[in-house]
Design a protein around this motif. Structure first.
Motif, PDB file in Angstrom:
ATOM      1  N   MET A  45       0.811  -1.483  -0.100  1.00 37.59           N
ATOM      2  CA  MET A  45      -0.172   0.020  -0.107  1.00 37.59           C
ATOM      3  C   MET A  45       0.799   1.237  -0.050  1.00 37.59           C
ATOM      4  SD  MET A  45      -3.086  -1.039   2.539  1.00 37.59           S
ATOM      5  CE  MET A  45      -3.811  -2.410   2.669  1.00 37.59           C
ATOM      6  N   LYS A  46       2.058   1.226   0.701  1.00 40.51           N
ATOM      7  CA  LYS A  46       2.646   2.384   1.000  1.00 40.51           C
ATOM      8  C   LYS A  46       3.612   2.613  -0.552  1.00 40.51           C
ATOM      9  CE  LYS A  46       2.791   2.794   5.861  1.00 40.51           C
ATOM     10  NZ  LYS A  46       3.521   2.452   7.094  1.00 40.51           N
ATOM     11  N   CYS A  47       3.832   1.639  -1.124  1.00 38.82           N
ATOM     12  CA  CYS A  47       4.514   1.822  -2.227  1.00 38.82           C
ATOM     13  C   CYS A  47       3.534   2.089  -3.625  1.00 38.82           C
ATOM     14  CB  CYS A  47       5.297   0.439  -2.909  1.00 38.82           C
ATOM     15  SG  CYS A  47       6.602   0.219  -1.524  1.00 38.82           S
ATOM     16  N   GLY A  48       2.201   1.666  -3.375  1.00 41.67           N
ATOM     17  CA  GLY A  48       1.095   2.441  -4.381  1.00 41.67           C
ATOM     18  C   GLY A  48       1.059   1.097  -5.082  1.00 41.67           C
ATOM     19  N   LEU A  49       1.299  -0.004  -4.870  1.00 39.80           N
ATOM     20  CA  LEU A  49       1.352  -1.304  -5.747  1.00 39.80           C
ATOM     21  C   LEU A  49       0.194  -2.039  -5.445  1.00 39.80           C
ATOM     22  CD1 LEU A  49       5.051  -2.559  -5.275  1.00 39.80           C
ATOM     23  CD2 LEU A  49       4.049  -1.356  -7.430  1.00 39.80           C
ATOM     24  N   VAL A  50      -1.196  -1.434  -5.415  1.00 38.36           N
ATOM     25  CA  VAL A  50      -2.358  -1.904  -4.853  1.00 38.36           C
ATOM     26  C   VAL A  50      -3.448  -1.343  -6.325  1.00 38.36           C
ATOM     27  CG1 VAL A  50      -2.198  -2.272  -2.487  1.00 38.36           C
ATOM     28  CG2 VAL A  50      -2.829   0.221  -3.537  1.00 38.36           C
ATOM     29  N   GLU A  51      -4.379  -2.187  -6.467  1.00 38.74           N
ATOM     30  CA  GLU A  51      -5.440  -1.743  -7.279  1.00 38.74           C
ATOM     31  C   GLU A  51      -6.747  -1.105  -6.371  1.00 38.74           C
ATOM     32  OE1 GLU A  51      -6.526  -5.454  -9.179  1.00 38.74           O
ATOM     33  OE2 GLU A  51      -4.291  -5.706 -10.043  1.00 38.74           O
ATOM     34  N   LEU A  52      -7.243   0.124  -6.636  1.00 39.00           N
ATOM     35  CA  LEU A  52      -8.255   0.700  -5.758  1.00 39.00           C
ATOM     36  C   LEU A  52      -9.444   0.926  -6.776  1.00 39.00           C
ATOM     37  CD1 LEU A  52      -5.970   3.352  -4.876  1.00 39.00           C
ATOM     38  CD2 LEU A  52      -6.132   1.526  -3.530  1.00 39.00           C
ATOM     39  N   ALA A  53     -10.562   0.540  -5.843  1.00 40.92           N
ATOM     40  CA  ALA A  53     -11.857   0.789  -6.275  1.00 40.92           C
ATOM     41  C   ALA A  53     -12.605   1.717  -5.391  1.00 40.92           C
ATOM     42  CB  ALA A  53     -12.462  -0.424  -6.613  1.00 40.92           C
ATOM     43  N   GLY A  54     -13.070   2.837  -5.587  1.00 37.77           N
ATOM     44  CA  GLY A  54     -13.607   4.143  -4.624  1.00 37.77           C
ATOM     45  C   GLY A  54     -12.890   5.124  -4.492  1.00 37.77           C
ATOM     46  N   ARG A  55     -12.997   5.705  -3.491  1.00 40.67           N
ATOM     47  CA  ARG A  55     -12.438   6.919  -3.105  1.00 40.67           C
ATOM     48  C   ARG A  55     -11.056   6.872  -2.748  1.00 40.67           C
ATOM     49  NH1 ARG A  55     -15.061   9.681   2.099  1.00 40.67           N
ATOM     50  NH2 ARG A  55     -13.238  10.786   1.560  1.00 40.67           N
ATOM     51  N   ARG A  56     -10.198   7.059  -3.817  1.00 43.00           N
ATOM     52  CA  ARG A  56      -8.556   6.328  -3.790  1.00 43.00           C
ATOM     53  C   ARG A  56      -8.398   7.538  -2.642  1.00 43.00           C
ATOM     54  NH1 ARG A  56      -7.783   4.395  -9.040  1.00 43.00           N
ATOM     55  NH2 ARG A  56      -5.365   4.871  -8.816  1.00 43.00           N
ATOM     56  N   ASP A  57      -8.549   8.654  -2.561  1.00 44.50           N
ATOM     57  CA  ASP A  57      -8.033   9.683  -1.351  1.00 44.50           C
ATOM     58  C   ASP A  57      -7.876   8.901   0.072  1.00 44.50           C
ATOM     59  OD1 ASP A  57     -10.856  10.039  -1.582  1.00 44.50           O
ATOM     60  OD2 ASP A  57     -10.551  11.079   0.217  1.00 44.50           O
ATOM     61  N   LEU A  58      -8.650   7.718   0.083  1.00 48.64           N
ATOM     62  CA  LEU A  58      -8.780   7.160   1.394  1.00 48.64           C
ATOM     63  C   LEU A  58      -7.529   5.979   1.714  1.00 48.64           C
ATOM     64  CD1 LEU A  58     -12.575   6.469   2.165  1.00 48.64           C
ATOM     65  CD2 LEU A  58     -11.069   7.882   3.194  1.00 48.64           C
ATOM     66  N   LEU A  59      -6.803   5.830   0.676  1.00 50.12           N
ATOM     67  CA  LEU A  59      -5.621   4.933   0.836  1.00 50.12           C
ATOM     68  C   LEU A  59      -4.795   5.725   1.688  1.00 50.12           C
ATOM     69  CD1 LEU A  59      -4.070   2.326   0.016  1.00 50.12           C
ATOM     70  CD2 LEU A  59      -2.928   3.469  -1.719  1.00 50.12           C
ATOM     71  N   ASP A  60      -4.285   6.671   1.665  1.00 50.15           N
ATOM     72  CA  ASP A  60      -3.387   7.341   2.502  1.00 50.15           C
ATOM     73  C   ASP A  60      -3.999   7.315   3.923  1.00 50.15           C
ATOM     74  OD1 ASP A  60      -0.962   8.700   2.991  1.00 50.15           O
ATOM     75  OD2 ASP A  60      -2.007  10.386   3.341  1.00 50.15           O
ATOM     76  N   THR A  61      -5.537   7.695   4.069  1.00 45.63           N
ATOM     77  CA  THR A  61      -5.885   7.397   5.456  1.00 45.63           C
ATOM     78  C   THR A  61      -5.629   6.235   6.124  1.00 45.63           C
ATOM     79  OG1 THR A  61      -7.649   9.262   4.518  1.00 45.63           O
ATOM     80  CG2 THR A  61      -8.031   7.826   6.730  1.00 45.63           C
ATOM     81  N   PHE A  62      -5.986   5.385   5.293  1.00 43.47           N
ATOM     82  CA  PHE A  62      -5.907   3.924   5.847  1.00 43.47           C
ATOM     83  C   PHE A  62      -4.524   3.639   6.245  1.00 43.47           C
ATOM     84  CE2 PHE A  62      -5.170  -0.667   5.476  1.00 43.47           C
ATOM     85  CZ  PHE A  62      -6.210  -1.250   6.232  1.00 43.47           C
ATOM     86  N   THR A  63      -3.553   3.886   5.706  1.00 40.22           N
ATOM     87  CA  THR A  63      -2.205   3.653   6.125  1.00 40.22           C
ATOM     88  C   THR A  63      -1.640   4.300   7.469  1.00 40.22           C
ATOM     89  OG1 THR A  63      -1.109   5.201   4.759  1.00 40.22           O
ATOM     90  CG2 THR A  63      -1.241   3.074   3.928  1.00 40.22           C
ATOM     91  N   ARG A  64      -2.389   5.699   7.422  1.00 35.90           N
ATOM     92  CA  ARG A  64      -2.124   6.434   8.491  1.00 35.90           C
ATOM     93  C   ARG A  64      -2.837   5.714   9.890  1.00 35.90           C
ATOM     94  NH1 ARG A  64      -4.322  11.032   8.573  1.00 35.90           N
ATOM     95  NH2 ARG A  64      -4.682  11.072   6.039  1.00 35.90           N
ATOM     96  N   VAL A  65      -4.132   5.383   9.660  1.00 35.33           N
ATOM     97  CA  VAL A  65      -4.921   5.006  10.760  1.00 35.33           C
ATOM     98  C   VAL A  65      -4.469   3.666  11.263  1.00 35.33           C
ATOM     99  CG1 VAL A  65      -7.286   4.085  11.306  1.00 35.33           C
ATOM    100  CG2 VAL A  65      -7.155   6.129  10.164  1.00 35.33           C
ATOM    101  N   PHE A  66      -3.865   2.772  10.238  1.00 35.58           N
ATOM    102  CA  PHE A  66      -3.415   1.515  10.632  1.00 35.58           C
ATOM    103  C   PHE A  66      -1.863   1.206  10.740  1.00 35.58           C
ATOM    104  CE2 PHE A  66      -7.855   1.040   9.559  1.00 35.58           C
ATOM    105  CZ  PHE A  66      -8.257   0.163  10.540  1.00 35.58           C
TER     106      PHE A  66
END
Lengths: 216, 216
Positions: A189-210
DNA sequence: CCGAATCCGCAGTGATACTG
DNA sequence: CAGTATCACTGCGGATTCGG
């Protein structure tokens, strides 16, 4: 069935008398992730002898940590659940697991990862401060693994299986092979090597929260 | 000396492989209170077979949790100490001990209390919020027991033995018999059934600082 | 298939005795 | 003081079997 005692009037000693036997805390961990049947537990605990599981479940039931219930709606059969005092073990499990995570090193040959273990690592990694006030939901997918994490005004609901309703963001980690360990998920996730579906801006939130304050 | 493994790449499983063997966490608890010698450990762990203690110490040493050192100044001899990663186990021990304390019930016949166990309960009961910013020192005395608790700007130093220098308040709990459990100490303090020497106003502070938010 | 109980061999444990 | 040595015992691991 006389249980072995430590002869000390001490919380730690009593805890070890109740959940210190081999496999006991791992059983509680799996049940903390979600109710499970006997055979589910066998599957999630590689190599546990069936007689040991049977014995532990009886001991934990007698200790008031585990409950045996007839499954509710669709699939009938027996499920094992944690009681209230079993659920109160979760902070201890998470704290001990956080320490153990610092000692993990590289996976040893044959070591597996289960959805229940990843669930508990995700809970252990939850950063209350970073989550304060947030409302959002995620679904994490990887080979053999689907997890959900729902934040409601900062309060987490983290477990195996898809998110109830539609997740705001579905994160798919395109790896091969078996279930990947949490650290590899986060790395991807932190390297961006993931596929996203939905609110892409929440990826960064996820890594911070977890990511816990002290890092795992 | 092949150690038994759980076959899971998981922090909790690894923690249990390292400190899940019988007596191991109690040994770590005693060493977390203060460095101890082999015979001190035997004395503080009622009924531990000496060969088991010997084996555990070797395993913990190999795991990088315990160190064997030649005692420094006055008494020479060998002492066992926790390493940095051993000290990082303390939160896990305190959390598990807090859970176990809720399961304690009344003392069973023959169960003893040791200064090390009371020390760890005192640490587990520390209320960071209530202590914020405070500077004070206490000495608690009871039969077979002397503990110190020093607060420096809210930072605690809690251990067995007298306070370094003079304590601001010495609390003597006039009970008979063996070392009393923490709960009985606190009970006596809250009922005022104690002898005080020093700043008597600090008694109330003590009970507030050493009562956890959720109560023990 | 689920949910165990049973049997066996062995390693970890407990109790005691002994030693550098 | 700081551990070994010995030995009986029990819990665990592995496999198989059994009833619903």
């Amino acid at each position: 069935m006389k249980r072995r005692e430590f002869g000390q009037y001490c919380g730690l000693a009593r805890a070890l008398e109740l959940v210190g036997e081999r496999w006991a805390l791992l059983i509680v961990r799996d049940l903390a992730a979600r109710p499970r049947r006997y055979t589910d537990l066998i599957e999630g605990l590689p190599g546990i002898p069936s007689n040991v599981l049977s014995t532990r479940l009886k001991e934990l039931e007698q200790a008031g940590i585990v409950e045996r219930q007839v499954a509710p709606a669709p699939q009938r059969g027996l499920v094992y659940t944690l009681t209230a005092s079993g659920r109160e073990l979760e902070p201890a499990i998470l704290t001990l697991g956080r320490w153990g995570a610092t000692q993990l090193g590289e996976p040893r040959p044959g070591e597996i990862v289960t959805p229940e273990s990843v669930t508990m690592v995700l809970r252990a990694s939850f950063n209350e401060t970073a989550a304060a006030g947030l409302t959002a939901s995620w679904e994490v997918r990887a080979p053999g693994l689907v997890l959900h994490a729902v934040l409601t005004d900062g309060k987490p609901d983290i477990g195996p299986g898809p998110a109830p309703g539609d997740a705001d963001l579905v994160i798919t980690v395109p790896l091969d092979g078996e279930i990947p360990a949490y650290r590899y998920l986060m790395q991807a996730m932190k390297c961006g090597l993931v596929e996203l579906a939905g609110r892409r801006d929440l990826l960064d939130t996820f890594t911070r929260v977890f990511t816990p304050p002290q890092a795992v």
